[in-house]
Design a protein around this motif. Structure first.
Motif, PDB file in Angstrom:
ATOM      1  N   MET A  42      40.894  43.637  43.471  1.00  0.00           N
ATOM      2  CA  MET A  42      41.805  42.697  44.116  1.00  0.00           C
ATOM      3  C   MET A  42      42.870  43.474  44.892  1.00  0.00           C
ATOM      4  O   MET A  42      43.425  44.454  44.406  1.00  0.00           O
ATOM      5  N   ARG A  83      48.059  34.062  42.349  1.00  0.00           N
ATOM      6  CA  ARG A  83      46.896  34.939  42.400  1.00  0.00           C
ATOM      7  C   ARG A  83      45.886  34.541  41.322  1.00  0.00           C
ATOM      8  O   ARG A  83      44.673  34.568  41.541  1.00  0.00           O
ATOM      9  N   LEU A 133      41.639  32.973  41.297  1.00  0.00           N
ATOM     10  CA  LEU A 133      40.457  33.532  40.610  1.00  0.00           C
ATOM     11  C   LEU A 133      39.284  32.547  40.619  1.00  0.00           C
ATOM     12  O   LEU A 133      38.132  32.934  40.779  1.00  0.00           O
ATOM     13  N   ARG A 147      35.588  38.253  40.386  1.00  0.00           N
ATOM     14  CA  ARG A 147      36.454  37.701  39.337  1.00  0.00           C
ATOM     15  C   ARG A 147      36.482  38.613  38.108  1.00  0.00           C
ATOM     16  O   ARG A 147      37.498  38.785  37.462  1.00  0.00           O
ATOM     17  N   ALA A 160      38.925  41.309  39.053  1.00  0.00           N
ATOM     18  CA  ALA A 160      40.297  40.873  39.314  1.00  0.00           C
ATOM     19  C   ALA A 160      40.935  40.204  38.106  1.00  0.00           C
ATOM     20  O   ALA A 160      42.124  40.384  37.836  1.00  0.00           O
TER      21      ALA A 160
END
Ligand code: DAH
Length: 360
Positions: A1, A41, A45, A53, A56
């Motif tokens: 990310m 943020r 997701l 995902r 991150a």
């Protein structure tokens, strides 16, 4: 990310730089609040493909945890600092006296009573007391002042009311402290050495007379007490009370029904420049009445005059207070004027003692 490293650095710096609780809360809201940068943020997701995902998600969670820990630590540090600051500001020396200076003062009459008591205690006199509402017998008859005696007129007596049907002589507001002689001897017998300070009452009012005033009575009875003892005791008293090395007394023959012989006592003094000096000068100032206790008085109090004899004296406390402390008007003593009390009053915790000083 993208940008997580930058986000982390920015928020950790903001946490470290928050100067107080409010600034810290603003940082938390900006990062982790409902619309906070990190919260947004996390919401993103859901729209990511599973592979992204998986990378991150944990990274964001780790950042969230790290930031929360940093916030908590900073909050604790701020609280510590605030406590330190309070402790420093509210520092108190517990060894300082806790009592504030007393606001009131001791009335000159009370002060002089303490002084007189300290001086006579040093010469072995105990303090005796009697009632202010006194029987006619104690105030007059027992002191060899029978009904119709002219001395009764001079006393300007206040009489108490009688109950209907009571034909005894009415009680009186005692006109002098002499009745305490009778009570002390009746109670303790002889030998005896007492003083009796207290309030007395006479119907009289001008610059040097008030209807209530104060006297101190003295009484010393033993087998061989003479006028010489009286003279020594009074000289000793005057030296100590007026706080001078030398005094001179003059005994003037007088008459009191309760003493034989009787003497009024004058003190040598000067009034130069309106200022009283005791022990020098050409003036004489009357300070008290005294004498050898009349045998009839001893008998009335149950003391055998064939065996015992002694002296007595009576002195005006207000009068000697006015003299020593230069107070011009007696009436002001009893007006409770705070300015007067502040001016002439004495420090409340300063008890007069012979060793520590009487008046200071
Ligand atoms: N009782 C007297 C008075 O009130 C004072 C006095 C005079 C007291 C002579 C005495 C004494 O004990 O001996 O004026």
């Amino acid at each position: 990310m993208d940008g997580l490293g930058e986000l982390r650095a920015r928020y950790l710096e903001a946490v470290a730089g928050a100067a107080d609780e409010a600034a810290l809360e603003a940082v938390r809201l900006a990062a982790l609040g409902r619309k906070g940068e990190i919260s947004l943020r996390m919401r993103e997701l859901g729209g990511m493909d599973p592979a992204a995902r998986q990378v991150a998600g944990p990274a964001l969670n780790a950042l969230k945890d790290e930031l929360e820990a940093a916030l908590k630590a900073r909050r604790a540090a701020l609280a510590d600092a605030a406590l330190e600051e309070r402790l420093a500001a509210e520092w108190l020396d517990v060894t300082l006296p806790a009592r504030r200076r007393p606001a009131g003062t001791v009335h000159p009459v009370s002060q002089v009573m303490e002084e007189v008591t300290a001086i006579f205690a040093d010469m072995g006199f105990a303090v005796a007391e009697g009632p202010q509402i006194e029987s006619d017998w104690h105030n007059f008859d027992a002191l060899n002042i029978p009904p119709e005696h002219p001395a009764r007129q001079e006393h300007d007596t206040f009489f108490m009311a009688r109950l209907p049907g009571d034909d005894r002589p009415p009680h009186v507001l005692r006109t002098h402290t002499s009745p305490v002689q009778i009570r002390a001897m009746a109670e303790h017998g002889a030998p005896i050495r007492v003083i009796a300070p207290g309030r007395v009452y006479r119907m009289d009012m001008d610059q040097t007379h008030t209807p209530m005033f104060h006297q101190v009575e003295g009484l010393a009875i033993d087998r061989d007490i003479s006028m010489a003892h009286l003279k020594w005791v009074l000289e000793e008293f005057c030296r100590a009370y007026f706080e001078v090395d030398h005094v001179e007394l003059r005994f003037r023959a007088s008459h009191f029904p309760f003493t034989e012989p009787s003497a009024e006592v004058d003190l040598r003094c000067s009034w130069e420049g309106g200022q009283l000096k005791v022990g020098e000068g050409e003036s004489w100032m009357e300070i008290l009445g005294s004498g050898m206790v009349h045998p009839k008085v001893l008998s009335a109090a149950g003391v055998d005059p064939a065996e015992w004899q002694g002296f007595a004296f009576g002195m005006g406390i207000d009068r000697i207070a006015m003299l020593k402390y230069g107070i011009p008007d007696l009436r002001a003593f009893f007006e409770s004027d705070l300015r007067w009390l502040r001016h002439y009053g004495f420090a409340a915790l300063d008890m007069p003692t012979l060793s520590g000083g009487l008046s200071r």
